[in-house]
Scaffold this motif. Structure first.
Motif, mmCIF file in Angstrom:
data_model
loop_
_atom_site.group_PDB
_atom_site.id
_atom_site.type_symbol
_atom_site.label_atom_id
_atom_site.label_comp_id
_atom_site.label_asym_id
_atom_site.label_seq_id
_atom_site.Cartn_x
_atom_site.Cartn_y
_atom_site.Cartn_z
ATOM 1 N N THR A 116 1.004 -1.106 0.037
ATOM 2 C CA THR A 116 -0.050 -0.152 -0.078
ATOM 3 C C THR A 116 0.961 1.266 -0.055
ATOM 4 O O THR A 116 2.018 1.149 0.472
ATOM 5 C CB THR A 116 -0.853 -0.009 1.097
ATOM 6 O OG1 THR A 116 -0.128 0.318 2.200
ATOM 7 C CG2 THR A 116 -1.595 -1.274 1.209
ATOM 8 N N LYS A 117 0.230 2.330 -0.258
ATOM 9 C CA LYS A 117 1.138 3.724 -0.295
ATOM 10 C C LYS A 117 1.536 4.012 1.134
ATOM 11 O O LYS A 117 2.577 4.605 1.050
ATOM 12 C CB LYS A 117 0.136 4.657 -1.090
ATOM 13 C CG LYS A 117 -1.112 5.076 -0.163
ATOM 14 C CD LYS A 117 -1.897 5.881 -0.968
ATOM 15 C CE LYS A 117 -3.209 6.551 -0.458
ATOM 16 N NZ LYS A 117 -3.958 7.459 -1.063
ATOM 17 N N HIS A 154 -5.713 -7.375 -4.479
ATOM 18 C CA HIS A 154 -6.604 -6.016 -4.635
ATOM 19 C C HIS A 154 -6.771 -5.390 -3.284
ATOM 20 O O HIS A 154 -7.637 -4.523 -2.938
ATOM 21 C CB HIS A 154 -8.143 -6.711 -5.226
ATOM 22 C CG HIS A 154 -8.207 -7.049 -6.415
ATOM 23 N ND1 HIS A 154 -7.725 -8.234 -6.834
ATOM 24 C CD2 HIS A 154 -8.470 -6.260 -7.731
ATOM 25 C CE1 HIS A 154 -7.885 -8.160 -8.157
ATOM 26 N NE2 HIS A 154 -8.397 -7.276 -8.721
ATOM 27 N N SER A 157 -5.480 -1.459 -3.419
ATOM 28 C CA SER A 157 -6.440 -0.783 -4.098
ATOM 29 C C SER A 157 -7.821 -0.218 -3.354
ATOM 30 O O SER A 157 -8.561 0.685 -3.601
ATOM 31 C CB SER A 157 -6.978 -1.177 -5.527
ATOM 32 O OG SER A 157 -7.685 -2.709 -5.252
ATOM 33 N N ASP A 160 -6.723 2.413 -1.259
ATOM 34 C CA ASP A 160 -6.847 3.628 -2.081
ATOM 35 C C ASP A 160 -8.349 4.092 -2.178
ATOM 36 O O ASP A 160 -8.815 5.201 -2.080
ATOM 37 C CB ASP A 160 -6.390 3.393 -3.083
ATOM 38 C CG ASP A 160 -4.692 3.445 -2.989
ATOM 39 O OD1 ASP A 160 -4.128 3.547 -2.382
ATOM 40 O OD2 ASP A 160 -4.210 2.768 -4.189
ATOM 41 N N TRP A 161 -9.278 3.052 -2.341
ATOM 42 C CA TRP A 161 -10.635 3.249 -2.410
ATOM 43 C C TRP A 161 -11.037 4.057 -1.408
ATOM 44 O O TRP A 161 -12.038 5.237 -1.614
ATOM 45 C CB TRP A 161 -11.530 2.002 -2.980
ATOM 46 C CG TRP A 161 -12.790 2.086 -3.374
ATOM 47 C CD1 TRP A 161 -13.580 2.471 -4.396
ATOM 48 C CD2 TRP A 161 -14.030 1.651 -2.330
ATOM 49 N NE1 TRP A 161 -14.845 2.577 -4.263
ATOM 50 C CE2 TRP A 161 -15.155 2.009 -3.338
ATOM 51 C CE3 TRP A 161 -13.983 1.299 -0.945
ATOM 52 C CZ2 TRP A 161 -16.267 1.655 -2.598
ATOM 53 C CZ3 TRP A 161 -15.251 0.901 -0.776
ATOM 54 C CH2 TRP A 161 -16.501 1.141 -1.417
ATOM 55 N N ARG A 497 -16.812 -4.511 -2.940
ATOM 56 C CA ARG A 497 -16.702 -3.787 -4.131
ATOM 57 C C ARG A 497 -16.799 -4.793 -5.164
ATOM 58 O O ARG A 497 -17.437 -4.501 -6.307
ATOM 59 C CB ARG A 497 -14.940 -3.299 -4.027
ATOM 60 C CG ARG A 497 -14.949 -2.211 -3.020
ATOM 61 C CD ARG A 497 -13.521 -1.481 -3.576
ATOM 62 N NE ARG A 497 -13.618 -0.777 -4.594
ATOM 63 C CZ ARG A 497 -12.558 -0.710 -5.296
ATOM 64 N NH1 ARG A 497 -11.252 -1.058 -4.825
ATOM 65 N NH2 ARG A 497 -12.501 0.013 -6.301
#
Length: 511
Positions: A116-117, A154, A157, A160-161, A497
């Protein structure tokens, strides 16, 4: 569109969270406590109904048909509704309880994700492959590998979402069975559940997605082999058939249904449960009636650190931030950050069948949930180690020896006795000192309905039920024989999601 919904949402969530955490989940453990459970349920319903009055969509706005119906307003349900709406659909959520949130409200540790970021910003080197391998090992190598591969790939992301919707999880810690800090928490280190539910509900409101509470779906309707709606009872009396092109089931597990728990795992009879009272397996039963397959129903997780009187889970983050477990003799007895099944077994194997979580002011400052535990009366305090020992009736000299040895372990980054390697960034030397008495309790049902990576519900022959999707704890297979702490929140967001996106594709094809 002006809706009569979500009024006073954030203010009331703290009340709902407290009730969900301390309510009747644990009081449903045996039939002998049924009357007490009913009294608490009535009390909880009265308070939460008052707190959330006109918070959700008014029944007068109900339509006869929607593109996608979501059954259950926990994290998976809300994530799927938001994704379906973003895809241009007209979704609706039906929740049988008087408030949204489900078991997500009670989640405390955080949400696992790799690459992750936020990990990169903090210099944490991690990989999806390592996340996959450690989750597979933690699940006793019985996880559905296709679901697990999709899950880890996933996860970043999904972080991030959430961040893109103002739900920032950038405070990192570690949970049992994980070698890296990949458990993402709110910035202030508080419990993730209340924060996540508040953020998702805020986005549900902003996107004008109808969410009806006291809306108990009793049946999933089907015609010519394809799902086409649901039968729902509103406020216990008004029965309606609502049509749709697709249905997503996100009703959670069955950890509060002790008949179902003991049917699948008889040895759990008498255990308390951390589950909110709505987790009764409704979605699984409805899907089975349609021919849906189930998997791993006997895989029911007991969590090692549960406060027994109120059946309240004590977050794994307490251990992740440095706490140790001691027995009544004041000694450590196991690696506190082994997987949940192994730590639970070690506690059950003690003569007294309970233990104490012991920590210091440093751990308390890093885990905000402890303040809530203290308000509930769970936390024993001592200005010194000796004073704490007296409070919990363990030998003071032995407890001091144990803490001194642990602090030496932390200094040397080596636990020769039990092999612990994580949660050792800070020692336990900052007074005051604290302890919480814990023992294992029923926490998560790893089994459920069988899905593929598109979240389509599967039949025993491998075919799918057209138009039917499922996500979250109602499903089985992902976690195998043991769920890793922090993977439940990842599960509900990642597959929630996906259910929203895939149901939207299916619904568009029906137009």
């Amino acid at each position: 569109m002006k809706k009569k919904m979500f009024k006073g949402l954030i203010a009331s969530l703290s009340i709902v969270f407290l009730l969900a955490g301390c309510g009747s989940g644990g009081k449903t453990a045996t039939s002998s406590k049924e009357s007490e459970s009913k009294e608490k349920t009535a009390e909880t319903s009265d308070v939460t109904s008052g707190a959330s009055e006109q918070k959700y969509t008014d029944i007068s706005e109900l339509k006869d048909e929607y593109d996608v119906i979501i059954v259950g307003a926990g994290g998976a349900g809300m994530a799927s509704a938001i994704e379906a709406k973003e895809a241009g659909m007209n979704p609706v959520i039906f929740e049988k309880m008087p408030y949204a949130g489900g078991n997500t409200l009670k989640s405390s540790a955080g949400m696992n994700a790799s690459e992750t970021k936020f990990q990169k910003e903090q210099g944490i080197e991690d990989s999806n492959d390592l996340f996959y391998e450690e989750t597979l090992k933690g699940g006793n190598n019985t996880n559905d590998k296709e679901l697990l591969r999709y899950f880890v790939d996933h996860s970043a992301s999904a972080i991030d979402w959430l961040d893109g919707m103002g739900i920032r999880l950038n405070n990192l810690t570690v949970t049992g069975g994980m070698s890296e800090k990949r458990t993402h928490r709110p910035e202030d280190g508080s419990a993730v559940g209340e924060y996540l539910v508040a953020g998702l509900l805020r986005n549900i409101e902003e996107k004008e997605i109808p969410l009806f509470v006291d809306a108990d779906v009793k049946e999933i309707k089907e015609k010519d082999g394809q799902v086409n709606g649901v039968k729902v009872v509103f406020q216990g009396k008004d029965k309606k058939n609502i049509s749709s092109k697709a249905v997503i089931v996100t009703t959670g597990g069955f950890g509060a249904n002790m008949d179902m728990v003991t049917e699948n795992k008889p040895e759990l009879k008498g255990y308390v449960s951390t589950n909110q009272e709505g987790s009764t397996g409704d979605g699984i039963k409805m899907i089975e009636k349609l021919g849906g397959a189930t998997v791993d129903l006997d895989q029911i997780q007991i969590h090692p650190t549960v406060q027994q009187e109120k059946a309240f889970l004590i977050t794994e983050a307490v251990r992740g931030e440095g706490a140790i477990l001691v027995a009544q003799d004041g000694k450590r007895f196991f690696n506190e950050l082994e997987t949940r099944d192994k730590v639970s077994k070690a506690i059950i194997g003690l003569e007294d069948k309970y233990a104490y979580l012991v920590f210091d002011a440093g751990v308390r400052s890093r885990v905000k949930a402890i303040d809530f535990y203290d308000k509930q009366g769970f936390v024993k305090t001592g200005d010194t180690i000796e004073a704490l020992a007296k409070e919990i009736d363990v030998p003071a000299d032995q407890l001091k020896t144990t803490l001194d040895q642990w602090n030496e372990n932390v200094k040397n980054k080596q636990d020769q006795e039990f092999g612990r390697t994580t949660g050792m960034d800070e020692d336990l030397s900052k007074g005051p000192f604290y302890a919480i008495k814990i023992a294992p309790g029923i926490h998560h049902t790893m089994g459920g309905v069988k899905i593929n990576t598109n979240t389509e519900v599967m039949k025993k022959d491998g075919s799918t039920i057209k138009g039917l999707y499922a996500a979250g704890e109602v499903t089985g297979g992902l976690h195998g024989g043991n769920r890793i702490g922090g993977n439940a929140d990842a599960d509900i967001i990642i597959f929630g999601r996906q259910a929203g996106a895939q149901s939207a594709i299916f619904a568009k094809e029906q137009k």
